[in-house]
Structure formats: structure tokens, C-alpha cells
Design a protein around this motif. Structure first.
Motif, PDB file in Angstrom:
ATOM      1  N   THR A  36      41.451   8.588  -6.115  1.00 34.44           N
ATOM      2  CA  THR A  36      42.087   8.691  -4.805  1.00 34.44           C
ATOM      3  C   THR A  36      43.045   7.527  -4.575  1.00 34.44           C
ATOM      4  O   THR A  36      44.159   7.720  -4.079  1.00 34.44           O
ATOM      5  CB  THR A  36      41.028   8.753  -3.693  1.00 34.44           C
ATOM      6  OG1 THR A  36      40.166   9.866  -3.946  1.00 34.44           O
ATOM      7  CG2 THR A  36      41.667   8.920  -2.327  1.00 34.44           C
ATOM      8  N   ASN A  37      42.637   6.325  -4.942  1.00 34.93           N
ATOM      9  CA  ASN A  37      43.522   5.177  -4.782  1.00 34.93           C
ATOM     10  C   ASN A  37      44.760   5.299  -5.668  1.00 34.93           C
ATOM     11  O   ASN A  37      45.857   4.891  -5.268  1.00 34.93           O
ATOM     12  CB  ASN A  37      42.774   3.874  -5.062  1.00 34.93           C
ATOM     13  CG  ASN A  37      41.910   3.482  -3.888  1.00 34.93           C
ATOM     14  OD1 ASN A  37      42.141   3.887  -2.762  1.00 34.93           O
ATOM     15  ND2 ASN A  37      40.892   2.688  -4.153  1.00 34.93           N
ATOM     16  N   LEU A  56      54.165   4.334   6.920  1.00 40.35           N
ATOM     17  CA  LEU A  56      53.494   5.560   6.511  1.00 40.35           C
ATOM     18  C   LEU A  56      52.690   5.321   5.239  1.00 40.35           C
ATOM     19  O   LEU A  56      51.513   5.670   5.158  1.00 40.35           O
ATOM     20  CB  LEU A  56      54.492   6.700   6.306  1.00 40.35           C
ATOM     21  CG  LEU A  56      53.913   8.031   5.831  1.00 40.35           C
ATOM     22  CD1 LEU A  56      52.863   8.556   6.803  1.00 40.35           C
ATOM     23  CD2 LEU A  56      55.011   9.060   5.639  1.00 40.35           C
ATOM     24  N   ALA A  57      53.307   4.693   4.259  1.00 38.08           N
ATOM     25  CA  ALA A  57      52.621   4.445   2.989  1.00 38.08           C
ATOM     26  C   ALA A  57      51.352   3.616   3.189  1.00 38.08           C
ATOM     27  O   ALA A  57      50.321   3.902   2.591  1.00 38.08           O
ATOM     28  CB  ALA A  57      53.560   3.746   2.016  1.00 38.08           C
ATOM     29  N   SER A  58      51.434   2.618   4.045  1.00 38.95           N
ATOM     30  CA  SER A  58      50.259   1.756   4.248  1.00 38.95           C
ATOM     31  C   SER A  58      49.184   2.411   5.106  1.00 38.95           C
ATOM     32  O   SER A  58      48.057   1.925   5.154  1.00 38.95           O
ATOM     33  CB  SER A  58      50.677   0.416   4.862  1.00 38.95           C
ATOM     34  OG  SER A  58      51.178   0.612   6.167  1.00 38.95           O
ATOM     35  N   SER A  59      49.518   3.497   5.770  1.00 41.00           N
ATOM     36  CA  SER A  59      48.532   4.154   6.632  1.00 41.00           C
ATOM     37  C   SER A  59      47.856   5.357   5.975  1.00 41.00           C
ATOM     38  O   SER A  59      47.004   6.000   6.592  1.00 41.00           O
ATOM     39  CB  SER A  59      49.187   4.585   7.948  1.00 41.00           C
ATOM     40  OG  SER A  59      50.178   5.555   7.694  1.00 41.00           O
ATOM     41  N   ILE A  60      48.208   5.667   4.733  1.00 30.11           N
ATOM     42  CA  ILE A  60      47.541   6.756   4.011  1.00 30.11           C
ATOM     43  C   ILE A  60      46.225   6.208   3.469  1.00 30.11           C
ATOM     44  O   ILE A  60      46.219   5.274   2.674  1.00 30.11           O
ATOM     45  CB  ILE A  60      48.414   7.302   2.867  1.00 30.11           C
ATOM     46  CG1 ILE A  60      49.745   7.824   3.415  1.00 30.11           C
ATOM     47  CG2 ILE A  60      47.679   8.391   2.105  1.00 30.11           C
ATOM     48  CD1 ILE A  60      50.748   8.212   2.347  1.00 30.11           C
ATOM     49  N   VAL A  61      45.112   6.763   3.945  1.00 33.61           N
ATOM     50  CA  VAL A  61      43.794   6.241   3.569  1.00 33.61           C
ATOM     51  C   VAL A  61      42.851   7.378   3.185  1.00 33.61           C
ATOM     52  O   VAL A  61      42.957   8.487   3.692  1.00 33.61           O
ATOM     53  CB  VAL A  61      43.157   5.422   4.722  1.00 33.61           C
ATOM     54  CG1 VAL A  61      43.950   4.155   4.996  1.00 33.61           C
ATOM     55  CG2 VAL A  61      43.040   6.252   5.986  1.00 33.61           C
ATOM     56  N   PRO A  62      41.902   7.081   2.283  1.00 42.63           N
ATOM     57  CA  PRO A  62      40.901   8.106   1.946  1.00 42.63           C
ATOM     58  C   PRO A  62      39.907   8.265   3.098  1.00 42.63           C
ATOM     59  O   PRO A  62      39.519   7.290   3.724  1.00 42.63           O
ATOM     60  CB  PRO A  62      40.206   7.536   0.707  1.00 42.63           C
ATOM     61  CG  PRO A  62      40.461   6.078   0.745  1.00 42.63           C
ATOM     62  CD  PRO A  62      41.736   5.867   1.506  1.00 42.63           C
ATOM     63  N   THR A  63      39.541   9.513   3.384  1.00 42.20           N
ATOM     64  CA  THR A  63      38.567   9.760   4.448  1.00 42.20           C
ATOM     65  C   THR A  63      37.341  10.499   3.948  1.00 42.20           C
ATOM     66  O   THR A  63      36.293  10.421   4.571  1.00 42.20           O
ATOM     67  CB  THR A  63      39.192  10.575   5.600  1.00 42.20           C
ATOM     68  OG1 THR A  63      39.796  11.749   5.074  1.00 42.20           O
ATOM     69  CG2 THR A  63      40.235   9.748   6.336  1.00 42.20           C
ATOM     70  N   GLN A  64      37.467  11.219   2.857  1.00 42.84           N
ATOM     71  CA  GLN A  64      36.322  11.943   2.312  1.00 42.84           C
ATOM     72  C   GLN A  64      36.437  12.002   0.801  1.00 42.84           C
ATOM     73  O   GLN A  64      37.472  12.388   0.274  1.00 42.84           O
ATOM     74  CB  GLN A  64      36.253  13.358   2.883  1.00 42.84           C
ATOM     75  CG  GLN A  64      35.033  14.123   2.400  1.00 42.84           C
ATOM     76  CD  GLN A  64      34.843  15.418   3.167  1.00 42.84           C
ATOM     77  OE1 GLN A  64      35.446  15.651   4.186  1.00 42.84           O
ATOM     78  NE2 GLN A  64      33.988  16.258   2.667  1.00 42.84           N
ATOM     79  N   LEU A  65      35.380  11.589   0.132  1.00 49.57           N
ATOM     80  CA  LEU A  65      35.361  11.617  -1.323  1.00 49.57           C
ATOM     81  C   LEU A  65      34.063  12.261  -1.779  1.00 49.57           C
ATOM     82  O   LEU A  65      32.990  11.698  -1.610  1.00 49.57           O
ATOM     83  CB  LEU A  65      35.437  10.194  -1.891  1.00 49.57           C
ATOM     84  CG  LEU A  65      36.634   9.351  -1.475  1.00 49.57           C
ATOM     85  CD1 LEU A  65      36.484   7.934  -2.009  1.00 49.57           C
ATOM     86  CD2 LEU A  65      37.917   9.963  -1.967  1.00 49.57           C
ATOM     87  N   PRO A  67      32.727  15.449  -4.963  1.00 50.02           N
ATOM     88  CA  PRO A  67      33.250  16.251  -6.076  1.00 50.02           C
ATOM     89  C   PRO A  67      33.999  17.514  -5.644  1.00 50.02           C
ATOM     90  O   PRO A  67      34.894  17.968  -6.343  1.00 50.02           O
ATOM     91  CB  PRO A  67      32.002  16.611  -6.883  1.00 50.02           C
ATOM     92  CG  PRO A  67      31.023  15.546  -6.550  1.00 50.02           C
ATOM     93  CD  PRO A  67      31.308  15.154  -5.128  1.00 50.02           C
ATOM     94  N   ALA A  68      33.670  18.051  -4.499  1.00 43.58           N
ATOM     95  CA  ALA A  68      34.315  19.282  -4.052  1.00 43.58           C
ATOM     96  C   ALA A  68      35.600  19.015  -3.274  1.00 43.58           C
ATOM     97  O   ALA A  68      36.433  19.899  -3.135  1.00 43.58           O
ATOM     98  CB  ALA A  68      33.355  20.085  -3.178  1.00 43.58           C
ATOM     99  N   GLN A  69      35.767  17.777  -2.771  1.00 39.54           N
ATOM    100  CA  GLN A  69      36.901  17.528  -1.900  1.00 39.54           C
ATOM    101  C   GLN A  69      37.259  16.049  -1.867  1.00 39.54           C
ATOM    102  O   GLN A  69      36.398  15.197  -1.646  1.00 39.54           O
ATOM    103  CB  GLN A  69      36.556  18.005  -0.489  1.00 39.54           C
ATOM    104  CG  GLN A  69      37.651  17.882   0.511  1.00 39.54           C
ATOM    105  CD  GLN A  69      37.246  18.489   1.846  1.00 39.54           C
ATOM    106  OE1 GLN A  69      36.148  18.974   2.011  1.00 39.54           O
ATOM    107  NE2 GLN A  69      38.131  18.469   2.799  1.00 39.54           N
ATOM    108  N   ILE A  70      38.521  15.777  -2.095  1.00 40.65           N
ATOM    109  CA  ILE A  70      39.069  14.447  -1.897  1.00 40.65           C
ATOM    110  C   ILE A  70      40.059  14.588  -0.747  1.00 40.65           C
ATOM    111  O   ILE A  70      40.971  15.408  -0.806  1.00 40.65           O
ATOM    112  CB  ILE A  70      39.779  13.921  -3.160  1.00 40.65           C
ATOM    113  CG1 ILE A  70      38.765  13.693  -4.273  1.00 40.65           C
ATOM    114  CG2 ILE A  70      40.551  12.650  -2.856  1.00 40.65           C
ATOM    115  CD1 ILE A  70      39.381  13.288  -5.600  1.00 40.65           C
ATOM    116  N   GLU A  71      39.853  13.822   0.302  1.00 42.88           N
ATOM    117  CA  GLU A  71      40.686  13.964   1.489  1.00 42.88           C
ATOM    118  C   GLU A  71      41.287  12.623   1.870  1.00 42.88           C
ATOM    119  O   GLU A  71      40.598  11.604   1.875  1.00 42.88           O
ATOM    120  CB  GLU A  71      39.823  14.491   2.633  1.00 42.88           C
ATOM    121  CG  GLU A  71      40.571  14.798   3.909  1.00 42.88           C
ATOM    122  CD  GLU A  71      39.635  15.389   4.949  1.00 42.88           C
ATOM    123  OE1 GLU A  71      39.508  14.778   6.021  1.00 42.88           O
ATOM    124  OE2 GLU A  71      39.039  16.446   4.688  1.00 42.88           O
TER     125      GLU A  71
END
Length: 183
Positions: A36-37, A56-65, A67-71
Motif C-alpha cells: 500500500t505504501n 493531495l499527495a501527502s493526504s493519501i493514506v491507507p485506511t483498510q488493509l 487480504p480482500a481489500q486494500i483501501e
């Protein structure tokens, strides 16, 4: 990819059980975090190719990790940059985004701030306020051309490549558990 291969080849019984029971702090969680990173870094690199401030680039963050979903999440305006915006006089082929959410800044104020953030000097004889108004009117008339920064990074091929080490790790965990001696 070497890191993923090392992770897959060095699974022990405890790690295999942690992976399959979806416990946090296991090799799969770390792999998902790393993938994700890497995705977010590639989105940021693609955004850097355009006249973005970096907000915008600095505000893109992972919220869910899992195996079925990377968000990942990003501010609402990511879609305006990715898909573009139609203007009154020019159709850029953008979808209808619906009304923008209420924000602390007006469109004019956001453009005014953007001019300062980018260090853009207005043409001679034009104040920053006038320049912001000109840009706002230009965007209203001509819209915004799509950058497709997201579409260039998150491709079907990328998703397929990301799924390979995840599948390999889960497969190896299952094999390891099957081989585990009973007590």
C-alpha cells in the motif's frame, strides 16, 4: 519483490497461524502495508508530474488493509484531477461529479492559496487577487483536463501484480499449517 520472496520463504508455524487467523502484526499485515505504501508513493510521483502543491499527495493514506481489500482515502478533489472537469464552453469528457462538498475555502480562495503555494508570480500589472479571479473564470469556462494520475497507477496489471505476493504468502501459510505436527 525480493522482500516479498524472503517473507514467503521464511514462514514459521506461529507466523502461518497469525496470517491465517488475520491477527495484526504478522507478515501478511506487513506485506499489505508495504504494498500500500508503494502504491501511495507511486500515486504521489504521478501527481508530482502535474501542477500540484503536494497537499493531495501527502493526504493519501491507507485506511483498510486486509487480504480482500486494500483501501486508501484522499480528499474529495482527487477525482477532479484524475477525471477532469467540464467547463461551460468546453467539454473535457469528464463525468458529472455532483456538487462539491462544503469546505472552509471558496473555489476562489483555494486558487488564491494555490498561487501562493506554488510561488506563481502574476503577469505584470495584475494583482494576485485579479489573477486568482482570472484562473477561476478560466476553469469555469474551460474546465480542467484530466490527468488520470490514479488510472495510470492503479491498473488491472498493478492489481494482479500486488495479488501475487499476497496469494503466495497465504498459500505458503496453508502449506505450513498442514505440515505442522500435532501435539
Amino acid at each position: 519483490m525480493a522482500v516479498e520472496v524472503d517473507v514467503v520463504n521464511n514462514i514459521d508455524f506461529g507466523e502461518a497461524e497469525a496470517i491465517l487467523s488475520n491477527k495484526s502484526d504478522n507478515p501478511l499485515a506487513q506485506l499489505l502495508f508495504d504494498l500500500t505504501n508503494e502504491l501511495i508513493a507511486d500515486l504521489s510521483k504521478e501527481l508530482d508530474k502535474h501542477r500540484a502543491t503536494g497537499n493531495l499527495a501527502s493526504s493519501i493514506v491507507p485506511t483498510q488493509l486486509n487480504p480482500a481489500q486494500i483501501e486508501v482515502t484522499a480528499p474529495y478533489y482527487w477525482k477532479y484531477l484524475n477525471y477532469g472537469v467540464n467547463g461551460i464552453a468546453k467539454n473535457n469528457g469528464a463525468p458529472t461529479h455532483g456538487p462539491a462538498p462544503k469546505t472552509e475555502k471558496t473555489f476562489y480562495q483555494a486558487i488564491y492559496k494555490w498561487i501562493g503555494d506554488k510561488g506563481i508570480t502574476p503577469p505584470n500589472g495584475i494583482t494576485r487577487e485579479q489573477f486568482a479571479g482570472m484562473i477561476k473564470n478560466s476553469v469555469r469556462m474551460k474546465g480542467i483536463e484530466a490527468t488520470h494520475f490514479y488510472d495510470k497507477v492503479v491498473t488491472p496489471q498493478r492489481v494482479e501484480e500486488m495479488s501475487k505476493p499476497i496469494s503466495a504468502l497465504i498459500k505458503e501459510s496453508i502449506i505450513t499449517i498442514i505440515k505442522k505436527p500435532t501435539t
